[in-house]
Design an enzyme around this catalytic site. Structure first.
Site, PDB file in Angstrom:
ATOM      1  N   ALA A 180      21.663  -8.455  -2.034  1.00  0.00           N
ATOM      2  CA  ALA A 180      21.451  -7.196  -2.744  1.00  0.00           C
ATOM      3  C   ALA A 180      21.600  -5.994  -1.811  1.00  0.00           C
ATOM      4  CB  ALA A 180      20.081  -7.200  -3.408  1.00  0.00           C
ATOM      5  N   HIS A 181      21.481  -4.829  -2.426  1.00  0.00           N
ATOM      6  CA  HIS A 181      21.678  -3.551  -1.739  1.00  0.00           C
ATOM      7  C   HIS A 181      20.731  -3.377  -0.559  1.00  0.00           C
ATOM      8  CE1 HIS A 181      18.027  -2.154  -3.833  1.00  0.00           C
ATOM      9  NE2 HIS A 181      18.519  -2.815  -4.868  1.00  0.00           N
ATOM     10  N   GLY A 182      21.283  -2.939   0.544  1.00  0.00           N
ATOM     11  CA  GLY A 182      20.473  -2.578   1.700  1.00  0.00           C
ATOM     12  C   GLY A 182      19.987  -3.730   2.551  1.00  0.00           C
ATOM     13  N   CYS A 183      20.411  -4.955   2.282  1.00  0.00           N
ATOM     14  CA  CYS A 183      20.004  -6.078   3.124  1.00  0.00           C
ATOM     15  C   CYS A 183      20.623  -5.946   4.516  1.00  0.00           C
ATOM     16  CB  CYS A 183      20.423  -7.406   2.496  1.00  0.00           C
ATOM     17  SG  CYS A 183      19.481  -7.856   1.017  1.00  0.00           S
ATOM     18  N   GLY A 219      16.859  -4.779   0.370  1.00  0.00           N
ATOM     19  CA  GLY A 219      16.154  -4.435   1.598  1.00  0.00           C
ATOM     20  C   GLY A 219      15.669  -5.598   2.427  1.00  0.00           C
TER      21      GLY A 219
END
Length: 349
Positions: free
Chosen positions: A245-248, A265
């Site tokens: 997912a976003h920001g990992c 994250g």
């Protein structure tokens, strides 16, 4: 290829030819130990698999540094080479017999390439590839049919994009990366803000970075964030059907097996191993060298070097103890009921 040629190319010094130089068979291919036939080379990883030496039809074996196993192979007339890491040497030997398809550099006439795109030297661009404005492609890149590359993507030297994968806007792909069919790099992250009237869509203005030597499996998705970046570190290997997912932020040298999912994250340190179907909750962190076994659900941070299992994740040793107790629960319950009945009888006296 003669066995002697193989050991020479692999630079192996400990082998059966030092004892019997006349036994130098022709080797025509590689096979698993239980499927090998005459003229095949196979391997045995450890002493617990020694029984296969008596059963295999292989003509040659890669063995661990175990004199008993070497003697057993010698007695059967099987030539051998030995190494501390048989599986690694077997992997290197495969390359002597098989090389993946590498197309000749060309740009297929059906490819659609925007005039502002910059294409390096010795690049292959296959049929029906679409390359949009501002894309930069390095030297020796291979782009198989039907790949779509969105605006301002950068792709490093010698990377390979297999058929039907998609690289969305502003993604940065390093050198020597391999992206398999159906993967989507840089798709929009799952960003919606609840309001009284529904969900407000948050634009995903960030981007994805794959550092050098990253492998991405088929139908894996790596999302870009609303701001900032999603990053996959150097030499990390990701299997099929993984959702990032976003920001990992994924560190260097990690290995992530199929059907794993990470919420936004998540941070993985270096050399983290995730077995199949691991789920990691929003913002959770896993330290360097940690491991999660199959179907682990990680809700909180995992310490460096720790091995966890179960949902919610607990130390693997405790998980095994719980598993051993779990299988005995019916008998334990019967014993408990018997004690309870005895206690009830005594209380009525």
């Amino acid at each position: 290829m003669k066995f002697s040629d193989i050991i020479s190319k692999l630079e192996v010094t400990n082998h059966s030819l030092t004892q019997n130089p006349n036994n130098d068979p022709e080797i025509t291919g590689m096979a698993a130990i239980d499927e090998a036939t005459s003229a095949n080379l196979s391997y045995i990883e450890g002493a617990k698999f020694a029984s296969f030496i008596a059963q295999t039809n292989a003509s040659a074996l890669i063995l661990p540094q175990n004199e008993a196993m070497q003697a057993q192979a010698q007695a059967r007339g099987i030539v051998w080479m030995t190494t501390p890491e048989p599986r690694l040497l077997f992997a290197k030997a495969i390359a002597l017999f098989y090389q993946p398809y590498t197309p000749t550099p060309e740009i297929h006439p059906t490819a659609v390439i925007h005039p502002t795109a910059k294409i390096g030297n010795d690049v292959y661009i296959g049929p029906h590839v679409v390359i949009q404005p501002g894309v930069e492609i390095g030297n020796g890149v291979i782009i198989h049919p039907n790949v779509v590359i969105y605006p301002y993507v950068k792709i490093g030297d010698r990377s390979i994009l297999h058929a039907n994968c998609t690289i969305e806007e502003r993604s940065q792909i390093g050198a020597d990366c391999i992206i398999h069919s159906g993967a989507v790099i840089g798709g929009e992250g799952f960003g919606f803000v609840p309001t009284r009237t529904g969900w407000y869509k948050m634009e995903q203005s960030g981007y994805v970075v794959l550092e050098d030597r990253v492998d991405i499996g088929c139908n894996t998705t790596i999302d870009r964030p609303s701001v900032g970046e999603t990053r996959v570190g150097y030499d990390t290997k990701i299997d099929n059907l993984v959702q990032i997912a976003h920001g990992c932020q994924i560190g260097a040298g990690c290995a992530i097996a199929a059907q794993t999912g990470m919420a936004g994250g998540v941070k993985l340190g270096k050399r983290v191993i995730l077995a199949g179907q691991v789920g990691i909750a929003n913002q959770a962190k896993m330290g360097d060298g940690s491991t999660a076994s199959a179907q682990t659900g990680i809700l909180h941070d995992v310490k460096p070097g720790e091995v966890v299992s179960g949902t919610p994740a607990i130390p693997h040793k405790i998980y095994l103890k719980i598993g051993a107790i779990y299988s005995r629960l019916p008998e334990m319950y019967q014993a408990f009921r018997q004690l309870q009945r005895q206690s009830d009888k005594e209380s009525k006296r």
